[in-house]
Design an enzyme around this catalytic site. Structure first.
Site, PDB file in Angstrom:
ATOM      1  N   ASP A 175      49.073  28.273  22.990  1.00 45.93           N
ATOM      2  CA  ASP A 175      47.619  28.805  22.892  1.00 45.93           C
ATOM      3  C   ASP A 175      47.130  29.175  21.838  1.00 45.93           C
ATOM      4  O   ASP A 175      45.843  29.261  21.507  1.00 45.93           O
ATOM      5  CB  ASP A 175      47.582  29.917  24.013  1.00 45.93           C
ATOM      6  CG  ASP A 175      47.067  29.548  25.491  1.00 45.93           C
ATOM      7  OD1 ASP A 175      46.305  28.354  25.554  1.00 45.93           O
ATOM      8  OD2 ASP A 175      47.398  30.020  26.310  1.00 45.93           O
ATOM      9  N   LYS A 204      46.254  21.749  33.716  1.00 44.77           N
ATOM     10  CA  LYS A 204      47.400  21.772  32.410  1.00 44.77           C
ATOM     11  C   LYS A 204      48.352  20.879  32.972  1.00 44.77           C
ATOM     12  O   LYS A 204      49.229  20.101  32.286  1.00 44.77           O
ATOM     13  CB  LYS A 204      47.317  23.079  32.001  1.00 44.77           C
ATOM     14  CG  LYS A 204      46.160  23.529  31.318  1.00 44.77           C
ATOM     15  CD  LYS A 204      46.512  25.012  30.975  1.00 44.77           C
ATOM     16  CE  LYS A 204      44.829  25.611  30.532  1.00 44.77           C
ATOM     17  NZ  LYS A 204      45.090  27.088  29.991  1.00 44.77           N
ATOM     18  N   GLN A 261      48.382  32.072  31.458  1.00 44.75           N
ATOM     19  CA  GLN A 261      46.968  31.867  31.833  1.00 44.75           C
ATOM     20  C   GLN A 261      46.012  33.225  31.946  1.00 44.75           C
ATOM     21  O   GLN A 261      46.707  34.320  32.487  1.00 44.75           O
ATOM     22  CB  GLN A 261      46.692  31.136  33.254  1.00 44.75           C
ATOM     23  CG  GLN A 261      45.344  31.019  33.304  1.00 44.75           C
ATOM     24  CD  GLN A 261      44.805  29.729  32.410  1.00 44.75           C
ATOM     25  OE1 GLN A 261      45.574  29.137  31.964  1.00 44.75           O
ATOM     26  NE2 GLN A 261      43.390  29.719  32.323  1.00 44.75           N
TER      27      GLN A 261
HETATM   28  N1  GUN Z   1      41.730  31.579  30.015  1.00 36.23           N
HETATM   29  C1  GUN Z   1      40.692  31.011  29.718  1.00 36.23           C
HETATM   30  N2  GUN Z   1      40.705  30.207  28.476  1.00 36.23           N
HETATM   31  C2  GUN Z   1      42.195  30.086  28.283  1.00 36.23           C
HETATM   32  C3  GUN Z   1      43.105  29.513  27.522  1.00 36.23           C
HETATM   33  O1  GUN Z   1      42.780  28.660  26.581  1.00 36.23           O
HETATM   34  N3  GUN Z   1      44.211  29.925  27.491  1.00 36.23           N
HETATM   35  C4  GUN Z   1      44.849  30.694  28.342  1.00 36.23           C
HETATM   36  N4  GUN Z   1      46.204  30.870  28.373  1.00 36.23           N
HETATM   37  N5  GUN Z   1      43.998  31.520  29.480  1.00 36.23           N
HETATM   38  C5  GUN Z   1      42.908  30.959  29.351  1.00 36.23           C
END
Ligand code: GUN
Length: 295
Positions: A119, A52, A96
């Site tokens: 998100d 990211k 995350q």
């Molecule tokens: N863990 C698995 N997928 C995601 C996501 O799309 N965002 C976040 N923050 N954590 C994750």
């Protein structure tokens, strides 16, 4: 059979965003800034967060990575989020997941300013999505919708089966496919681990979204001839022949299912890159398009 090439489509999304950022810069306007919080050192989470941050660099966004120890308290994590909420330079915040077991995910997600919730997991974002209001859409289903749009896949009136009921993928995906919007208007069934005779639902699906997290679960006998198959699964399988020590497996047994499909996403290179591109779009929207409506 056509492969839905997430790498290719995500590149075009990223190119568009990079151009948009350049225009923002030329106008002296704000550059999008994503802040990511990583708690502990889970291998997959490390990889995802690093991806990211790299994506932000690639398109010219600013980014901050805040790493916190596995032992951080819920209170302290919420304080860190509070600082980011109050920082006018930060447009998007993501924490995350998963988090260590002593931290309640919903407390953390609810502490993020909904205007920065890139998100799309905050109850306010989820509620707006259900009501069809402009908001942040969780990145994986958003990325899948962008892919359907790119390949102009006919969805109206089609029967879609979504396997999975997570807040991150299955639930938002089923809502987005059923909405009265372009690339929606499906009749949707959401299946899950308690569904009786799952295969019979799958066999009827014009569009099948597999998000159950069970490697190679979907076999050819479960897929209708000509179906569109979207594979959200990405499981690390130990493999000594790989440098990393693992290979990635989707929820679909690709080799036998692909010949039956009209369109199918590969793993890797399908949904994964689209998820990353969609997060960038949300971050750009946090800075520009959604700024006015979210505050
Ligand atoms: N863990 C698995 N997928 C995601 C996501 O799309 N965002 C976040 N923050 N954590 C994750």
């Amino acid at each position: 059979m056509q492969i839905l090439d997430g790498k290719l489509v995500s590149k075009s999304v990223k190119n568009y965003l990079a151009q948009s950022v350049t225009i923002q810069k030329e106008k002296g306007k704000k550059i999008p800034h994503l802040a990511a919080i990583l708690v502990g050192s889970n291998g997959a989470s490390e990889t995802y967060v690093a991806g990211k941050i790299k994506d932000c660099e690639e398109v010219g966004f600013n980014s901050t990575l805040l790493r916190l120890d596995e032992s951080v308290s819920e209170k302290s994590l919420i304080e860190h989020i509070g600082f980011l909420n109050d920082d006018p330079d930060v447009d998007g915040i993501l924490v995350q997941l998963p988090l260590p077991v002593h931290i309640k995910e919903e407390h953390i997600i609810s502490s993020i300013d909904p205007g920065k919730d890139v998100d799309g997991f905050h109850p306010v974002s989820m509620g707006k999505m259900v009501n069809g209001l402009p908001t942040f859409i969780p990145a994986t289903p958003y990325g899948i919708m962008l892919m359907l749009e790119h390949y102009k896949i006919e969805t109206s009136g089609k029967y879609a089966v979504v396997i999975g009921r997570s807040h991150i993928v299955g639930t938002p995906m089923s809502i987005l496919l059923s909405r009265n919007t372009p690339y929606g208007n499906c009749t949707v069934t959401q299946c899950h681990s308690k569904t009786h005779d799952l295969a019979s639902f799958c066999r009827q699906a014009d569009i099948l979204v597999a998000a159950l997290g069970k490697p190679e679960f979907i076999t050819a006998d479960m897929v209708k001839e000509g179906a569109v198959v979207i594979d959200v699964g990405i499981t690390r399988i130990p493999d000594n022949t790989k440098k990393s020590g693992y290979r990635l497996s989707g929820d679909v047994k690709y080799d036998e299912v692909a010949p039956k499909c009209s369109f199918i996403t590969p793993v890797p290179g399908g949904v994964g890159p689209m998820t990353r591109a969609a997060l960038l779009k949300n971050t750009f929207n946090a800075t520009v398009a959604l700024k006015a409506v979210m505050n």
